[in-house]
Motif scaffolding. Structure first.
Motif, mmCIF file in Angstrom:
data_model
loop_
_atom_site.group_PDB
_atom_site.id
_atom_site.type_symbol
_atom_site.label_atom_id
_atom_site.label_comp_id
_atom_site.label_asym_id
_atom_site.label_seq_id
_atom_site.Cartn_x
_atom_site.Cartn_y
_atom_site.Cartn_z
ATOM 1 N N TYR A 75 0.841 -1.193 0.000
ATOM 2 C CA TYR A 75 0.000 0.000 0.000
ATOM 3 C C TYR A 75 0.883 1.253 0.000
ATOM 4 O O TYR A 75 0.814 2.095 0.890
ATOM 5 N N ALA A 76 1.683 1.369 -1.023
ATOM 6 C CA ALA A 76 2.663 2.450 -1.097
ATOM 7 C C ALA A 76 2.011 3.825 -1.186
ATOM 8 O O ALA A 76 2.506 4.797 -0.604
ATOM 9 N N ASN A 77 0.910 3.950 -1.900
ATOM 10 C CA ASN A 77 0.262 5.258 -2.028
ATOM 11 C C ASN A 77 -0.289 5.753 -0.700
ATOM 12 O O ASN A 77 -0.318 6.954 -0.442
ATOM 13 N N THR A 78 -0.711 4.829 0.146
ATOM 14 C CA THR A 78 -1.192 5.212 1.474
ATOM 15 C C THR A 78 -0.049 5.798 2.302
ATOM 16 O O THR A 78 -0.232 6.799 3.003
ATOM 17 N N VAL A 79 1.123 5.203 2.218
ATOM 18 C CA VAL A 79 2.291 5.702 2.952
ATOM 19 C C VAL A 79 2.659 7.099 2.452
ATOM 20 O O VAL A 79 2.956 8.005 3.232
ATOM 21 N N THR A 80 2.620 7.290 1.136
ATOM 22 C CA THR A 80 2.925 8.608 0.574
ATOM 23 C C THR A 80 1.904 9.638 1.041
ATOM 24 O O THR A 80 2.260 10.778 1.373
ATOM 25 N N LEU A 81 0.639 9.268 1.100
ATOM 26 C CA LEU A 81 -0.400 10.165 1.600
ATOM 27 C C LEU A 81 -0.152 10.519 3.065
ATOM 28 O O LEU A 81 -0.293 11.682 3.467
ATOM 29 N N LEU A 82 0.255 9.540 3.875
ATOM 30 C CA LEU A 82 0.572 9.805 5.277
ATOM 31 C C LEU A 82 1.769 10.745 5.411
ATOM 32 O O LEU A 82 1.787 11.626 6.278
ATOM 33 N N GLN A 83 2.784 10.574 4.555
ATOM 34 C CA GLN A 83 3.948 11.468 4.591
ATOM 35 C C GLN A 83 3.525 12.904 4.291
ATOM 36 O O GLN A 83 3.918 13.833 4.993
ATOM 37 N N ASN A 84 2.740 13.070 3.243
ATOM 38 C CA ASN A 84 2.311 14.421 2.874
ATOM 39 C C ASN A 84 1.406 15.023 3.946
ATOM 40 O O ASN A 84 1.500 16.215 4.253
ATOM 41 N N GLY A 85 0.532 14.214 4.516
ATOM 42 C CA GLY A 85 -0.339 14.695 5.591
ATOM 43 C C GLY A 85 0.457 15.126 6.809
ATOM 44 O O GLY A 85 0.163 16.162 7.432
ATOM 45 N N THR A 86 1.487 14.366 7.147
ATOM 46 C CA THR A 86 2.345 14.722 8.274
ATOM 47 C C THR A 86 3.074 16.036 8.002
ATOM 48 O O THR A 86 3.194 16.884 8.894
ATOM 49 N N ALA A 87 3.559 16.215 6.779
ATOM 50 C CA ALA A 87 4.244 17.453 6.426
ATOM 51 C C ALA A 87 3.307 18.651 6.567
ATOM 52 O O ALA A 87 3.697 19.701 7.092
ATOM 53 N N VAL A 88 2.063 18.501 6.142
ATOM 54 C CA VAL A 88 1.091 19.587 6.251
ATOM 55 C C VAL A 88 0.823 19.903 7.725
ATOM 56 O O VAL A 88 0.772 21.072 8.132
ATOM 57 N N ILE A 89 0.690 18.887 8.541
ATOM 58 C CA ILE A 89 0.456 19.091 9.979
ATOM 59 C C ILE A 89 1.636 19.812 10.625
ATOM 60 O O ILE A 89 1.452 20.753 11.405
ATOM 61 N N TYR A 90 2.870 19.396 10.297
ATOM 62 C CA TYR A 90 4.055 20.067 10.844
ATOM 63 C C TYR A 90 4.102 21.525 10.418
ATOM 64 O O TYR A 90 4.395 22.418 11.226
ATOM 65 N N LEU A 91 3.843 21.806 9.149
ATOM 66 C CA LEU A 91 3.902 23.184 8.667
ATOM 67 C C LEU A 91 2.829 24.053 9.316
ATOM 68 O O LEU A 91 3.098 25.191 9.732
ATOM 69 N N LEU A 92 1.619 23.538 9.420
ATOM 70 C CA LEU A 92 0.560 24.311 10.055
ATOM 71 C C LEU A 92 0.821 24.521 11.545
ATOM 72 O O LEU A 92 0.549 25.595 12.084
ATOM 73 N N SER A 93 1.385 23.510 12.210
ATOM 74 C CA SER A 93 1.728 23.659 13.626
ATOM 75 C C SER A 93 2.830 24.702 13.803
ATOM 76 O O SER A 93 2.778 25.527 14.722
ATOM 77 N N GLY A 94 3.826 24.654 12.948
ATOM 78 C CA GLY A 94 4.901 25.644 13.011
ATOM 79 C C GLY A 94 4.390 27.053 12.793
ATOM 80 O O GLY A 94 4.809 28.000 13.469
ATOM 81 N N TYR A 95 3.445 27.205 11.863
ATOM 82 C CA TYR A 95 2.850 28.521 11.619
ATOM 83 C C TYR A 95 2.015 28.966 12.817
ATOM 84 O O TYR A 95 2.098 30.099 13.261
ATOM 85 N N ARG A 96 1.236 28.050 13.347
ATOM 86 C CA ARG A 96 0.331 28.376 14.465
ATOM 87 C C ARG A 96 1.098 28.811 15.712
ATOM 88 O O ARG A 96 0.696 29.713 16.429
ATOM 89 N N PHE A 97 2.259 28.181 15.980
ATOM 90 C CA PHE A 97 3.038 28.478 17.170
ATOM 91 C C PHE A 97 4.132 29.505 16.922
ATOM 92 O O PHE A 97 4.968 29.759 17.789
ATOM 93 N N GLY A 98 4.144 30.101 15.732
ATOM 94 C CA GLY A 98 5.061 31.203 15.464
ATOM 95 C C GLY A 98 6.460 30.820 15.043
ATOM 96 O O GLY A 98 7.342 31.670 15.013
ATOM 97 N N PHE A 99 6.701 29.561 14.719
ATOM 98 C CA PHE A 99 8.034 29.152 14.287
ATOM 99 C C PHE A 99 8.243 29.402 12.796
ATOM 100 O O PHE A 99 9.378 29.486 12.343
ATOM 101 N N LEU A 100 7.157 29.483 12.029
ATOM 102 C CA LEU A 100 7.237 29.674 10.586
ATOM 103 C C LEU A 100 6.401 30.878 10.184
ATOM 104 O O LEU A 100 5.373 31.157 10.794
ATOM 105 N N GLU A 101 6.851 31.552 9.126
ATOM 106 C CA GLU A 101 6.061 32.643 8.549
ATOM 107 C C GLU A 101 5.560 32.169 7.193
ATOM 108 O O GLU A 101 6.291 31.558 6.431
ATOM 109 N N MET A 102 4.323 32.447 6.895
ATOM 110 C CA MET A 102 3.768 32.065 5.601
ATOM 111 C C MET A 102 3.161 33.271 4.930
ATOM 112 O O MET A 102 2.761 34.188 5.507
#
Length: 102
Positions: A75-102
């Motif tokens: 189920y390789a596509n599922t793993v790729t979807l999980l990777q991309n979802g995790t990246a989105v969560i990290y980026l949004l968390s970083g933005y929310r807590f002020g570590f990243l500017e968007m």
């Protein structure tokens, strides 16, 4: 309030010649602004180099890792979807807590 006035108010004797001499020794004759600018530029260059290295390393590891996942897992596509979802969560968390500017 100037430094001279502040030091005199506290009972310190102000010697301008000694201060200039110490500044010249600590900055090797360059003005403090030039010395600070050079140090800032060197720090920015080092930081840029570090980030470039880390991004290249992440790119290579993700490429090799995804190639392995695509060849070995059912189920390789599922793993790729999980990777991309995790990246989105990290980026949004970083933005929310002020570590990243968007």
């Amino acid at each position: 309030m100037s430094i001279d006035k502040l030091l005199k108010d506290r009972g310190h004797q102000v010697d301008e010649e000694e201060g200039k001499r110490l500044l010249d020794i600590s900055t090797n004759g360059a003005s403090p602004k030039k010395h600070f600018a050079a140090a800032t530029n060197a720090a920015k260059a080092a930081e840029s180099t570090l980030w470039l290295f880390l991004l290249c390393l992440a790119s290579v590891l993700m490429t090799v890792g995804n190639k392995y996942v695509m060849k070995q897992w059912n189920y390789a596509n599922t793993v790729t979807l999980l990777q991309n979802g995790t990246a989105v969560i990290y980026l949004l968390s970083g933005y929310r807590f002020g570590f990243l500017e968007m």
